[in-house]
Design a protein around this motif. Structure first.
Motif, PDB file in Angstrom:
ATOM      1  N   ALA A   1       0.847  -1.190   0.000  1.00  8.27           N
ATOM      2  CA  ALA A   1       0.000   0.000   0.000  1.00  8.27           C
ATOM      3  C   ALA A   1       0.884   1.242   0.000  1.00  8.27           C
ATOM      4  O   ALA A   1       1.628   1.481   0.946  1.00  8.27           O
ATOM      5  CB  ALA A   1      -0.927  -0.006   1.218  1.00  8.27           C
ATOM      6  N   TYR A   2       0.804   2.011  -1.073  1.00  6.33           N
ATOM      7  CA  TYR A   2       1.604   3.222  -1.242  1.00  6.33           C
ATOM      8  C   TYR A   2       0.776   4.432  -0.858  1.00  6.33           C
ATOM      9  O   TYR A   2      -0.344   4.605  -1.339  1.00  6.33           O
ATOM     10  CB  TYR A   2       2.056   3.375  -2.699  1.00  6.33           C
ATOM     11  CG  TYR A   2       3.049   2.343  -3.142  1.00  6.33           C
ATOM     12  CD1 TYR A   2       4.415   2.582  -3.050  1.00  6.33           C
ATOM     13  CD2 TYR A   2       2.628   1.122  -3.656  1.00  6.33           C
ATOM     14  CE1 TYR A   2       5.339   1.638  -3.469  1.00  6.33           C
ATOM     15  CE2 TYR A   2       3.552   0.166  -4.081  1.00  6.33           C
ATOM     16  CZ  TYR A   2       4.895   0.431  -3.982  1.00  6.33           C
ATOM     17  OH  TYR A   2       5.818  -0.497  -4.387  1.00  6.33           O
ATOM     18  N   ASP A   3       1.318   5.279   0.007  1.00  4.37           N
ATOM     19  CA  ASP A   3       0.674   6.510   0.450  1.00  4.37           C
ATOM     20  C   ASP A   3       1.222   7.668  -0.375  1.00  4.37           C
ATOM     21  O   ASP A   3       2.423   7.928  -0.352  1.00  4.37           O
ATOM     22  CB  ASP A   3       0.966   6.728   1.934  1.00  4.37           C
ATOM     23  CG  ASP A   3       0.281   7.941   2.522  1.00  4.37           C
ATOM     24  OD1 ASP A   3       0.222   8.995   1.839  1.00  4.37           O
ATOM     25  OD2 ASP A   3      -0.186   7.855   3.657  1.00  4.37           O
ATOM     26  N   ILE A   4       0.348   8.353  -1.112  1.00  3.38           N
ATOM     27  CA  ILE A   4       0.802   9.437  -1.979  1.00  3.38           C
ATOM     28  C   ILE A   4       1.419  10.577  -1.175  1.00  3.38           C
ATOM     29  O   ILE A   4       2.455  11.120  -1.555  1.00  3.38           O
ATOM     30  CB  ILE A   4      -0.358   9.975  -2.845  1.00  3.38           C
ATOM     31  CG1 ILE A   4      -0.830   8.903  -3.826  1.00  3.38           C
ATOM     32  CG2 ILE A   4       0.071  11.232  -3.608  1.00  3.38           C
ATOM     33  CD1 ILE A   4      -2.085   9.293  -4.587  1.00  3.38           C
TER      34      ILE A   4
ATOM     35  N   TYR B   1      -2.932   4.957  -2.004  1.00  2.04           N
ATOM     36  CA  TYR B   1      -3.830   5.618  -1.052  1.00  2.04           C
ATOM     37  C   TYR B   1      -3.689   7.123  -1.203  1.00  2.04           C
ATOM     38  O   TYR B   1      -2.595   7.671  -1.110  1.00  2.04           O
ATOM     39  CB  TYR B   1      -3.468   5.186   0.374  1.00  2.04           C
ATOM     40  CG  TYR B   1      -4.311   5.804   1.455  1.00  2.04           C
ATOM     41  CD1 TYR B   1      -5.668   5.539   1.533  1.00  2.04           C
ATOM     42  CD2 TYR B   1      -3.737   6.641   2.400  1.00  2.04           C
ATOM     43  CE1 TYR B   1      -6.441   6.101   2.538  1.00  2.04           C
ATOM     44  CE2 TYR B   1      -4.499   7.203   3.407  1.00  2.04           C
ATOM     45  CZ  TYR B   1      -5.852   6.930   3.470  1.00  2.04           C
ATOM     46  OH  TYR B   1      -6.612   7.482   4.471  1.00  2.04           O
ATOM     47  N   ASP B   2      -4.820   7.805  -1.437  1.00  4.33           N
ATOM     48  CA  ASP B   2      -4.801   9.254  -1.657  1.00  4.33           C
ATOM     49  C   ASP B   2      -5.238  10.064  -0.442  1.00  4.33           C
ATOM     50  O   ASP B   2      -5.452  11.256  -0.535  1.00  4.33           O
ATOM     51  CB  ASP B   2      -5.652   9.624  -2.868  1.00  4.33           C
ATOM     52  CG  ASP B   2      -7.144   9.397  -2.655  1.00  4.33           C
ATOM     53  OD1 ASP B   2      -7.558   9.007  -1.538  1.00  4.33           O
ATOM     54  OD2 ASP B   2      -7.907   9.622  -3.615  1.00  4.33           O
TER      55      ASP B   2
ATOM     56  N   ALA C   1       2.469  11.556  -8.388  1.00  5.25           N
ATOM     57  CA  ALA C   1       1.185  11.963  -7.806  1.00  5.25           C
ATOM     58  C   ALA C   1       1.405  12.917  -6.626  1.00  5.25           C
ATOM     59  O   ALA C   1       0.651  13.871  -6.440  1.00  5.25           O
ATOM     60  CB  ALA C   1       0.396  10.731  -7.367  1.00  5.25           C
ATOM     61  N   GLN C   2       2.456  12.672  -5.843  1.00  2.00           N
ATOM     62  CA  GLN C   2       2.764  13.567  -4.725  1.00  2.00           C
ATOM     63  C   GLN C   2       3.152  14.954  -5.243  1.00  2.00           C
ATOM     64  O   GLN C   2       2.692  15.970  -4.716  1.00  2.00           O
ATOM     65  CB  GLN C   2       3.882  13.002  -3.856  1.00  2.00           C
ATOM     66  CG  GLN C   2       4.151  13.872  -2.634  1.00  2.00           C
ATOM     67  CD  GLN C   2       5.458  13.547  -1.963  1.00  2.00           C
ATOM     68  OE1 GLN C   2       6.496  13.453  -2.618  1.00  2.00           O
ATOM     69  NE2 GLN C   2       5.413  13.369  -0.648  1.00  2.00           N
ATOM     70  N   ARG C   3       3.987  15.008  -6.268  1.00  6.70           N
ATOM     71  CA  ARG C   3       4.391  16.299  -6.851  1.00  6.70           C
ATOM     72  C   ARG C   3       3.182  17.084  -7.357  1.00  6.70           C
ATOM     73  O   ARG C   3       3.144  18.305  -7.260  1.00  6.70           O
ATOM     74  CB  ARG C   3       5.377  16.089  -8.010  1.00  6.70           C
ATOM     75  CG  ARG C   3       6.812  15.916  -7.590  1.00  6.70           C
ATOM     76  CD  ARG C   3       7.779  15.963  -8.764  1.00  6.70           C
ATOM     77  NE  ARG C   3       7.628  14.834  -9.671  1.00  6.70           N
ATOM     78  CZ  ARG C   3       8.159  13.626  -9.483  1.00  6.70           C
ATOM     79  NH1 ARG C   3       8.887  13.397  -8.419  1.00  6.70           N
ATOM     80  NH2 ARG C   3       7.975  12.660 -10.354  1.00  6.70           N
ATOM     81  N   ARG C   4       2.194  16.366  -7.876  1.00  6.76           N
ATOM     82  CA  ARG C   4       0.972  17.014  -8.370  1.00  6.76           C
ATOM     83  C   ARG C   4      -0.028  17.273  -7.253  1.00  6.76           C
ATOM     84  O   ARG C   4      -1.111  17.790  -7.510  1.00  6.76           O
ATOM     85  CB  ARG C   4       0.329  16.153  -9.466  1.00  6.76           C
ATOM     86  CG  ARG C   4       1.138  16.126 -10.743  1.00  6.76           C
ATOM     87  CD  ARG C   4       0.448  15.326 -11.849  1.00  6.76           C
ATOM     88  NE  ARG C   4       0.579  13.884 -11.606  1.00  6.76           N
ATOM     89  CZ  ARG C   4      -0.421  13.051 -11.284  1.00  6.76           C
ATOM     90  NH1 ARG C   4      -1.642  13.490 -11.169  1.00  6.76           N
ATOM     91  NH2 ARG C   4      -0.192  11.767 -11.073  1.00  6.76           N
ATOM     92  N   ARG C   5       0.344  16.903  -6.006  1.00  7.96           N
ATOM     93  CA  ARG C   5      -0.517  17.057  -4.833  1.00  7.96           C
ATOM     94  C   ARG C   5      -1.860  16.347  -5.031  1.00  7.96           C
ATOM     95  O   ARG C   5      -2.925  16.867  -4.692  1.00  7.96           O
ATOM     96  CB  ARG C   5      -0.703  18.514  -4.453  1.00  7.96           C
ATOM     97  CG  ARG C   5       0.625  19.175  -4.078  1.00  7.96           C
ATOM     98  CD  ARG C   5       0.514  20.463  -3.296  1.00  7.96           C
ATOM     99  NE  ARG C   5      -0.317  20.448  -2.122  1.00  7.96           N
ATOM    100  CZ  ARG C   5       0.024  19.970  -0.918  1.00  7.96           C
ATOM    101  NH1 ARG C   5       1.207  19.431  -0.736  1.00  7.96           N
ATOM    102  NH2 ARG C   5      -0.807  20.041   0.097  1.00  7.96           N
ATOM    103  N   SER C   6      -1.786  15.135  -5.554  1.00  9.71           N
ATOM    104  CA  SER C   6      -2.978  14.323  -5.816  1.00  9.71           C
ATOM    105  C   SER C   6      -3.358  13.497  -4.589  1.00  9.71           C
ATOM    106  O   SER C   6      -3.531  12.283  -4.661  1.00  9.71           O
ATOM    107  CB  SER C   6      -2.738  13.400  -7.014  1.00  9.71           C
ATOM    108  OG  SER C   6      -2.505  14.129  -8.171  1.00  9.71           O
ATOM    109  N   PHE C   7      -3.455  14.168  -3.467  1.00  6.75           N
ATOM    110  CA  PHE C   7      -3.851  13.510  -2.224  1.00  6.75           C
ATOM    111  C   PHE C   7      -4.663  14.494  -1.394  1.00  6.75           C
ATOM    112  O   PHE C   7      -4.651  15.696  -1.651  1.00  6.75           O
ATOM    113  CB  PHE C   7      -2.633  13.016  -1.432  1.00  6.75           C
ATOM    114  CG  PHE C   7      -1.682  14.107  -1.019  1.00  6.75           C
ATOM    115  CD1 PHE C   7      -1.870  14.813   0.166  1.00  6.75           C
ATOM    116  CD2 PHE C   7      -0.588  14.435  -1.813  1.00  6.75           C
ATOM    117  CE1 PHE C   7      -0.994  15.815   0.544  1.00  6.75           C
ATOM    118  CE2 PHE C   7       0.294  15.433  -1.445  1.00  6.75           C
ATOM    119  CZ  PHE C   7       0.090  16.127  -0.263  1.00  6.75           C
ATOM    120  N   THR C   8      -5.366  13.957  -0.423  1.00  6.93           N
ATOM    121  CA  THR C   8      -6.132  14.782   0.501  1.00  6.93           C
ATOM    122  C   THR C   8      -5.521  14.645   1.880  1.00  6.93           C
ATOM    123  O   THR C   8      -5.401  13.540   2.401  1.00  6.93           O
ATOM    124  CB  THR C   8      -7.613  14.338   0.537  1.00  6.93           C
ATOM    125  OG1 THR C   8      -8.151  14.455  -0.776  1.00  6.93           O
ATOM    126  CG2 THR C   8      -8.422  15.177   1.506  1.00  6.93           C
TER     127      THR C   8
END
Length: 142
Positions: free
Chosen positions: A20-23, A45-46, A92-99
């Protein structure tokens, strides 16, 4: 990561490792490690949801051709697929694709009060009975 207990149970039930990868943190938690499982699935996981990671054999291939289960090698890795997954997560992290549920800003759709984080939203819901929230960015009035 939220859902750790459930992921451990699912790993045991299906007899597969679950990566399980956490963005937000780019951390990977591996469930079922050390149990000798010969297969692994990967999730991303976002901050709110888990999604399965899949590899398509070619561009525009039908979804049923996607590979979601990977063989665990003798060195306990799944080879280059891990590098691809981590690169996807870092992008995805660079694009801030997480909450960030601890610090995101919300607005109550009932009374329009601004709130910060899941904790304040829960407290507001308990105090008022309001349960309809929208993500809100004060600086842009969205």
């Amino acid at each position: 990561m939220k859902g750790a207990i459930e992921l451990s149970i699912l790993s045991e039930y299906y007899g597969r490792e679950i990566a399980a990868y956490d963005i937000q943190t780019t951390r990977c938690d591996l469930y079922g490690q050390g149990n000798g499982y010969r297969e692994r699935v990967m999730l991303i996981y976002d901050g709110l949801h888990y999604d399965a990671l899949a590899i398509s054999p070619f561009e525009n291939a039908p979804e049923e051709f996607d590979q979601t289960i990977f063989s665990v090698r003798f060195d306990r890795t799944i080879g280059h697929v891990e590098v691809l997954a981590l690169n996807l997560v870092k992008d995805a992290q660079r694009r801030r694709s997480f909450t960030d549920t601890g610090n995101f800003t919300l607005r109550c759709a009932v009374c329009q009060i601004g709130l910060t984080g899941q904790k304040e939203a829960i407290e507001h819901a308990q105090a008022t009975g309001h349960v309809n929230f929208q993500e809100y960015r004060p600086e842009t009035n969205l």
